[in-house]
Design an enzyme around this catalytic site. Structure first.
Site, short mmCIF file in Angstrom:
data_model
loop_
_atom_site.label_atom_id
_atom_site.label_comp_id
_atom_site.label_asym_id
_atom_site.label_seq_id
_atom_site.Cartn_x
_atom_site.Cartn_y
_atom_site.Cartn_z
N LEU A 64 0.86 -1.47 -0.01
CA LEU A 64 0.07 0.22 0.09
C LEU A 64 0.87 0.85 -0.26
CD1 LEU A 64 -2.73 -1.22 3.18
CD2 LEU A 64 -2.79 -1.43 0.47
N TYR A 118 1.82 11.24 -11.17
CA TYR A 118 1.13 10.51 -10.62
C TYR A 118 1.04 9.01 -11.16
CZ TYR A 118 -2.07 8.69 -7.00
OH TYR A 118 -2.48 7.11 -6.61
N LYS A 122 2.07 5.37 -11.74
CA LYS A 122 1.08 4.17 -10.71
C LYS A 122 1.70 2.73 -12.02
CE LYS A 122 -0.31 4.74 -6.77
NZ LYS A 122 -0.01 4.21 -5.87
N ASN A 147 -11.45 6.79 -6.12
CA ASN A 147 -11.95 7.40 -4.98
C ASN A 147 -11.39 7.07 -3.74
OD1 ASN A 147 -10.51 10.70 -6.34
ND2 ASN A 147 -12.68 9.00 -7.31
N PRO A 308 -44.09 8.65 40.74
CA PRO A 308 -44.71 7.69 41.20
C PRO A 308 -46.03 8.31 41.86
CG PRO A 308 -42.41 7.74 42.24
CD PRO A 308 -42.58 9.02 41.40
N GLY A 309 -46.73 6.83 41.19
CA GLY A 309 -48.01 7.03 41.27
C GLY A 309 -49.45 8.26 39.85
#
Length: 397
Positions: A64, A118, A122, A147, A308-309
Site C-alpha cells: 500500500l 502520478y 502508478k 477515489n 410515582p403514582g
C-alpha cells in the site's frame, strides 16, 4: 500465515492492519478460513533491515506504500515505482514467491485528466509487478482503486474527508462544481475485498478506458462495490447530519447505502465537545417526555418518565400506533376499544422488558404502580407528532 503490510500507517494501511489483527486475535470470526500468525507493519519510519527481515519470512504482501502529494513531481516515480522495485527485489533475494497485492490507481489508465506524473508512476509500478509475476511465477494482484473514502487527513487528497471535517468542525469550505461526480470506494468495502483476496476469492477485470469490466481471466483485480455521487449530494447529506442534533431527523440510511457509510465517516470527524448534545425535556408535575429521534419513514422514538403514582395517556388514535417499552420501574398499561368496550391490561416492569402495542381505536394509559420509583418508558410511534394534525383524542380508559 505471516502478512507484510507496506504503507501500514496510511489510511488504508491503518484500517487493514486493525482488521487483520481482529482476525489474528479471534475477534472477527466471519473469515474462519483466514489464519494469521504475524503481521509485519512497514512504513516510512521503518528501516531497510526490517524490510529485509519481513520479506524473508512473509507469506503474503499488501503493498500500500506510495506517494500522492510530493513536493517535486519526480518524487512520484521515486516513491511509487522506486519502492515497488526495492520490495520486489528483496522478495527475489530470498526466492520468496509470496502473493503480492499492489494498490494502484485508476489514474494509471493515463486517460484524459488522469494523464499526469502520478498516473504514469502508478502505471510503471503495475508493469513492474506484472513483469515480476512472469519472471518468478509468483501471484500478483493489481488493484486500480477509484477515489477512496475513509478517515484521512482533511485538505490533503480526499474531498470527502475535507467536507466531513469542515462540516463537523464548523469550518468554511468551497464546492467549485456541485455537479461534479465522484466514484467512491468505502474503506470497509476495500478491507472486505482484501479478505476475499486472502481467501483466493478476489474479483478480476479488464479495463475499457477507466471502466472496470469483470472478467474471470482479467489480469487486474477490482472491488465492484463503489458509489457514484455528486459533490452537491455529498454536501447535502453532510448538512443533514450536522443538523440532526437540532432537528432530531435522521435521514434514510438503509443497509449498504452510501448515506449510511458517509454518516459513519462523518462521525469520525466530530470534535470531542460534539460527542454529546442536549435534548429538549418537556417537564411537568407528572414527570417528563423527551423526543429522542425522528426518522423520515418510521416516525419517532421518545422516552417518557412518570413519577410515582402518576397516570399518563388517556387518549386514542385513528391511525397512529405506538409501542410502549418499560425499561425501568413497575407499571400497568390499560387499553379499551372505544367501540366495543373490550379491555386489556398488561403489568410491565424494567425487570422483564416487553413491548406493548397501543392499537388504533383503543384508548390507553400507563400507570406508575410504584410509590417511590419513577417509571421509564421508551415509546415509538409510526409518525412524527404534528400539532396541526395530532390524531390524538382524550378519553379516559
Amino acid at each position: 500465515m505471516k502478512i507484510l503490510v507496506t504503507g501500514a500507517k496510511g489510511m488504508v494501511g491503518t484500517a487493514l492492519c486493525n482488521n487483520l489483527k481482529n482476525i489474528r486475535d479471534g475477534k472477527n470470526k466471519t473469515r474462519p478460513d483466514i489464519r494469521i500468525d504475524e503481521i509485519f507493519e512497514y512504513d516510512v519510519d521503518s528501516t531497510e533491515k526490517e524490510l529485509d527481515e519481513y520479506c524473508k519470512s512473509c507469506d503474503f504482501v499488501f503493498n500500500l506504500a506510495g506517494v500522492n502529494r510530493p513536493q517535486n513531481s519526480e518524487d512520484f516515480m521515486r516513491g511509487n515505482f522506486g519502492f515497488a522495485s526495492l520490495l520486489l527485489d528483496t522478495l527475489k533475494k530470498y526466492s520468496n514467491k509470496a502473493t503480492v497485492m499492489l494498490a494502484s490507481s485508476v489514474q494509471a489508465t493515463c486517460i484524459g485528466r488522469y494523464d499526469n506524473d502520478y498516473g504514469r508512476s502508478k502505471k510503471a509500478g503495475e508493469n513492474l509487478f506484472f513483469s515480476y509475476a512472469e519472471q518468478t511465477g509468483a501471484k500478483v494482484a493489481v488493484y486500480r482503486f477509484v477515489n477512496l473514502m475513509g478517515h484521512s487527513r482533511p485538505k490533503y487528497n480526499s474531498a470527502v474527508s475535507t467536507f466531513c471535517w469542515a462540516v463537523a468542525n464548523d469550518e468554511e469550505f468551497t464546492v467549485n462544481d456541485p455537479n461534479t461526480e465522484l466514484e467512491l470506494l468505502y474503506i470497509d468495502d476495500l478491507i472486505e475485498g482484501m479478505f476475499d483476496l486472502l481467501e483466493g476469492r478476489e474479483k478480476h477485470c479488464e479495463y475499457n478506458g477507466i471502466e472496470a469490466i469483470e472478467s474471470d481471466e482479467g489480469k487486474f483485480c477490482y472491488i465492484p462495490l463503489t458509489y457514484k455521487i455528486t459533490l452537491g449530494k455529498i454536501v447535502e447529506l453532510l448538512m443533514q447530519f450536522k443538523n440532526q442534533p437540532k432537528t432530531l431527523m435522521m435521514p434514510k440510511i438503509p443497509d449498504g447505502s452510501f448515506a449510511k457509510k458517509l454518516y459513519s465517516l462523518y462521525l469520525t470527524y466530530l470534535p470531542k465537545e460534539k460527542f454529546k448534545y442536549a435534548l429538549k425535556m418537556n417537564v411537568d408535575q407528572r414527570g417528563s417526555f423527551t423526543e429522542l429521534m425522528h426518522t423520515e419513514d418510521c416516525g419517532q422514538i421518545s422516552v417518557n418518565i412518570s413519577r410515582p403514582g402518576i397516570t399518563k395517556g388517556q387518549h386514542w388514535h385513528n391511525s397512529k400506533w405506538e409501542l410502549f417499552i418499560v425499561v425501568s420501574g413497575h407499571g400497568l398499561i390499560r387499553e379499551r376499544n372505544i367501540n366495543t368496550g373490550e379491555t386489556v391490561e398488561f403489568e410491565v416492569s424494567g425487570d422483564k422488558i416487553e413491548a406493548v402495542h397501543m392499537i388504533p381505536g383503543w384508548t390507553h394509559n400507563i400507570i406508575n404502580l410504584s410509590e417511590t420509583e419513577n417509571l421509564v418508558t421508551v415509546m415509538t410511534c409510526n409518525e412524527i407528532f404534528d400539532p396541526n394534525k395530532p390524531d390524538t383524542f382524550f378519553e379516559i380508559v
